[in-house]
Enzyme design. Structure first.
Site, PDB file in Angstrom:
ATOM      1  CE  LYS A   1      34.234 111.058  -7.573  1.00  0.00           C
ATOM      2  NZ  LYS A   1      34.425 110.771  -8.992  1.00  0.00           N
TER       3      LYS A   1
ATOM      4  CG  HIS B   1      34.573 108.285 -14.104  1.00  0.00           C
ATOM      5  ND1 HIS B   1      35.844 108.787 -13.977  1.00  0.00           N
ATOM      6  CD2 HIS B   1      34.547 107.656 -15.305  1.00  0.00           C
ATOM      7  CE1 HIS B   1      36.564 108.466 -15.052  1.00  0.00           C
ATOM      8  NE2 HIS B   1      35.799 107.787 -15.873  1.00  0.00           N
TER       9      HIS B   1
ATOM     10  CD  GLN C   1      39.546 106.176  -2.055  1.00  0.00           C
ATOM     11  OE1 GLN C   1      38.876 105.275  -1.600  1.00  0.00           O
ATOM     12  NE2 GLN C   1      39.886 106.224  -3.330  1.00  0.00           N
TER      13      GLN C   1
ATOM     14  CG  ASP D   1      36.563 107.533 -19.084  1.00  0.00           C
ATOM     15  OD1 ASP D   1      35.980 106.743 -18.309  1.00  0.00           O
ATOM     16  OD2 ASP D   1      37.364 108.395 -18.687  1.00  0.00           O
TER      17      ASP D   1
ATOM     18  CE1 TYR E   1      38.859 111.158  -7.379  1.00  0.00           C
ATOM     19  CE2 TYR E   1      40.705 112.371  -8.316  1.00  0.00           C
ATOM     20  CZ  TYR E   1      39.942 111.214  -8.229  1.00  0.00           C
ATOM     21  OH  TYR E   1      40.267 110.130  -8.991  1.00  0.00           O
TER      22      TYR E   1
END
Length: 184
Positions: free
Chosen positions: A72, A62, A47, A167, A131
């Site tokens: 990532k 995260h 992705q 967050d 990313y």
């Protein structure tokens, strides 16, 4: 071959590609599988994501839990961000330690963040952030740790951060460690 810079956190690497410039502009390869093969990293990217954030924004920290844990490959195409990775790997000698890298559209540098790390960034100039992810986003597997936990000792380099409600509510590193049985 780009300049691949290892960090104190095993598996976390910064990549500085070769930039070819002339009067028309520039060209560079932003990803090549063989770069990763050479340093023993095997990733099947699934992705790509893109976000825009205004100066002062903090996103993170995260991660996703197995079986949807994500590696990532991150970079900015506009602006500057302070990119942050925190080792959350259970049993890692560097568990709870963080590493920061200035990702700058002018440098075209990238950061590879392996599975088992929390990731976030603060925006030093309005930024478009790209990313690649090794796994699809899966809401039930989402997790995080509090961005401003004093135990992390992270200087986000922003004086008045813009942060999402979500967050602000993540657990501290210690709470995460207790809840997770020692890490990811």
């Amino acid at each position: 071959m780009p300049n691949i810079i290892t960090t104190k956190l095993d598996g976390l690497v910064e990549i500085r590609p070769k930039i070819f410039e002339d009067p028309r502009g520039y060209f560079f390869e932003s990803f090549r599988k063989d770069w990763f093969d050479e340093v023993g990293i095997s990733v099947d990217w699934k992705q790509d994501n893109q976000s825009f954030s205004q100066k002062g924004t903090v996103r993170g920290l995260h991660f996703q839990r197995a079986p949807y844990a994500q590696a990532k490959l991150v970079r900015v195409v506009q602006g500057k961000v302070l990119d942050v990775a925190v080792d959350l790997r259970k049993g890692s000698p560097t568990f709870g330690q963080s590493h920061t890298v200035l990702l700058d559209a002018q440098l075209h540098n990238l950061l590879y963040v392996p599975v088992g790390f929390a990731h976030g960034f603060s925006v030093l100039e309005d930024a478009i952030f790209l990313y690649k992810c090794s796994e699809y986003y899966h809401f039930p597997s989402e997790g995080g740790i509090r961005w401003n936990d004093p135990a992390l000792e992270i200087d986000w380099k922003v004086s008045e951060p813009i942060i999402s409600e979500k967050d602000q509510k993540w657990p501290s590193l210690q709470e995460f460690k207790e809840q997770s049985g020692g890490g990811l």
